[in-house]
Write a protein that holds these residues in place. Sequence first.
Motif, PDB file in Angstrom:
ATOM      1  N   LYS A   1     -12.673   3.927   9.612  1.00 32.96           N
ATOM      2  CA  LYS A   1     -11.432   4.159   8.867  1.00 32.96           C
ATOM      3  C   LYS A   1     -11.765   4.949   7.615  1.00 32.96           C
ATOM      4  O   LYS A   1     -12.899   4.953   7.142  1.00 32.96           O
ATOM      5  CB  LYS A   1     -10.754   2.840   8.498  1.00 32.96           C
ATOM      6  N   THR A   2     -10.772   5.634   7.086  1.00 35.43           N
ATOM      7  CA  THR A   2     -10.900   6.362   5.830  1.00 35.43           C
ATOM      8  C   THR A   2      -9.845   5.825   4.873  1.00 35.43           C
ATOM      9  O   THR A   2      -8.658   5.833   5.185  1.00 35.43           O
ATOM     10  CB  THR A   2     -10.667   7.873   6.036  1.00 35.43           C
ATOM     11  N   VAL A   3     -10.293   5.327   3.744  1.00 38.97           N
ATOM     12  CA  VAL A   3      -9.381   4.934   2.669  1.00 38.97           C
ATOM     13  C   VAL A   3      -9.397   6.101   1.689  1.00 38.97           C
ATOM     14  O   VAL A   3     -10.460   6.532   1.251  1.00 38.97           O
ATOM     15  CB  VAL A   3      -9.824   3.626   1.978  1.00 38.97           C
TER      16      VAL A   3
ATOM     17  N   MET B   1       0.849  -1.166   0.000  1.00 41.65           N
ATOM     18  CA  MET B   1       0.000   0.000   0.000  1.00 41.65           C
ATOM     19  C   MET B   1       0.893   1.227   0.000  1.00 41.65           C
ATOM     20  O   MET B   1       1.875   1.291   0.706  1.00 41.65           O
ATOM     21  CB  MET B   1      -0.888  -0.045   1.236  1.00 41.65           C
ATOM     22  N   SER B   2       0.529   2.178  -0.788  1.00 39.39           N
ATOM     23  CA  SER B   2       1.264   3.433  -0.817  1.00 39.39           C
ATOM     24  C   SER B   2       0.790   4.303   0.325  1.00 39.39           C
ATOM     25  O   SER B   2      -0.398   4.463   0.537  1.00 39.39           O
ATOM     26  CB  SER B   2       1.014   4.179  -2.126  1.00 39.39           C
TER      27      SER B   2
ATOM     28  N   SER C   1     -17.018   0.697  -4.150  1.00 39.91           N
ATOM     29  CA  SER C   1     -17.402  -0.721  -4.228  1.00 39.91           C
ATOM     30  C   SER C   1     -16.776  -1.525  -3.091  1.00 39.91           C
ATOM     31  O   SER C   1     -17.430  -2.389  -2.493  1.00 39.91           O
ATOM     32  CB  SER C   1     -16.985  -1.316  -5.574  1.00 39.91           C
ATOM     33  N   ASN C   2     -15.507  -1.237  -2.788  1.00 43.45           N
ATOM     34  CA  ASN C   2     -14.846  -1.933  -1.678  1.00 43.45           C
ATOM     35  C   ASN C   2     -15.536  -1.641  -0.350  1.00 43.45           C
ATOM     36  O   ASN C   2     -15.688  -2.530   0.482  1.00 43.45           O
ATOM     37  CB  ASN C   2     -13.371  -1.548  -1.593  1.00 43.45           C
ATOM     38  N   ALA C   3     -15.968  -0.391  -0.141  1.00 44.89           N
ATOM     39  CA  ALA C   3     -16.663  -0.044   1.096  1.00 44.89           C
ATOM     40  C   ALA C   3     -17.991  -0.796   1.204  1.00 44.89           C
ATOM     41  O   ALA C   3     -18.362  -1.266   2.280  1.00 44.89           O
ATOM     42  CB  ALA C   3     -16.903   1.462   1.178  1.00 44.89           C
ATOM     43  N   HIS C   4     -18.689  -0.937   0.080  1.00 47.08           N
ATOM     44  CA  HIS C   4     -19.951  -1.673   0.092  1.00 47.08           C
ATOM     45  C   HIS C   4     -19.715  -3.167   0.304  1.00 47.08           C
ATOM     46  O   HIS C   4     -20.453  -3.813   1.038  1.00 47.08           O
ATOM     47  CB  HIS C   4     -20.724  -1.445  -1.208  1.00 47.08           C
TER      48      HIS C   4
ATOM     49  N   ARG D   1     -11.772  -3.918   9.610  1.00 46.48           N
ATOM     50  CA  ARG D   1     -10.940  -4.652   8.640  1.00 46.48           C
ATOM     51  C   ARG D   1     -10.207  -3.676   7.730  1.00 46.48           C
ATOM     52  O   ARG D   1     -10.806  -2.752   7.186  1.00 46.48           O
ATOM     53  CB  ARG D   1     -11.803  -5.586   7.792  1.00 46.48           C
ATOM     54  N   GLN D   2      -8.917  -3.907   7.561  1.00 51.91           N
ATOM     55  CA  GLN D   2      -8.079  -3.043   6.737  1.00 51.91           C
ATOM     56  C   GLN D   2      -8.064  -3.539   5.295  1.00 51.91           C
ATOM     57  O   GLN D   2      -8.145  -4.752   5.049  1.00 51.91           O
ATOM     58  CB  GLN D   2      -6.652  -3.020   7.284  1.00 51.91           C
ATOM     59  N   PRO D   3      -7.935  -2.623   4.336  1.00 51.51           N
ATOM     60  CA  PRO D   3      -7.817  -3.063   2.946  1.00 51.51           C
ATOM     61  C   PRO D   3      -6.545  -3.891   2.794  1.00 51.51           C
ATOM     62  O   PRO D   3      -5.530  -3.618   3.431  1.00 51.51           O
ATOM     63  CB  PRO D   3      -7.682  -1.758   2.158  1.00 51.51           C
ATOM     64  N   ARG D   4      -6.619  -4.897   1.961  1.00 53.29           N
ATOM     65  CA  ARG D   4      -5.429  -5.704   1.706  1.00 53.29           C
ATOM     66  C   ARG D   4      -5.439  -6.161   0.256  1.00 53.29           C
ATOM     67  O   ARG D   4      -6.485  -6.454  -0.315  1.00 53.29           O
ATOM     68  CB  ARG D   4      -5.341  -6.897   2.642  1.00 53.29           C
TER      69      ARG D   4
END
Length: 153
Positions: free
Chosen positions: A125-127, A1-2, A58-61, A91-94
């Motif tokens: 969380k905020t992505v 992740m950047s 879409s990932n949030a949904h 849950r964190q994005p991965r």
Amino acid sequence: MSTQPGTTERSEPDPDTVTYDLDTTTTRDVRHGVRQALSHYRGLAVDDAVLVADELVSNAHQHGEAPRACRLGLTHRGRSLRIEVDDASPRQPRRRTPDGSGGRGLMLIDRLASAWGVRNQAGHKTVWAELALNREGSHAPHLATVRTWHNGG
């Protein structure tokens, strides 16, 4: 992740930021909002921004929990678009290996965005992702020059 230094994260709300309640707003409406926010821009940078917003929403949904929200705003004197998506899931994005069921979203975001990351806060969380915008032409910065192929004959 950047992840980038704190200077890329907005420290105070921007009055020109557009906010969407993702539990009552369609992904289509968010994509339209990105195009509207970038109406003075042309080319692939706009399409890239729409794709990144679509993936984040879409990932949030798919992986997040309500309440969900999305914010769009121009930063760096209009040279970048910042997209922020909140959800209440811990849950964190991965990244995962792409397969028939998906796994390409974060790879696309990483490739298209100038920077992206996750900011964890109490209860959500905020992505976020920032995309450089190019007013001059239709060349997106992530694309390599395409060669012209000639049919030998």
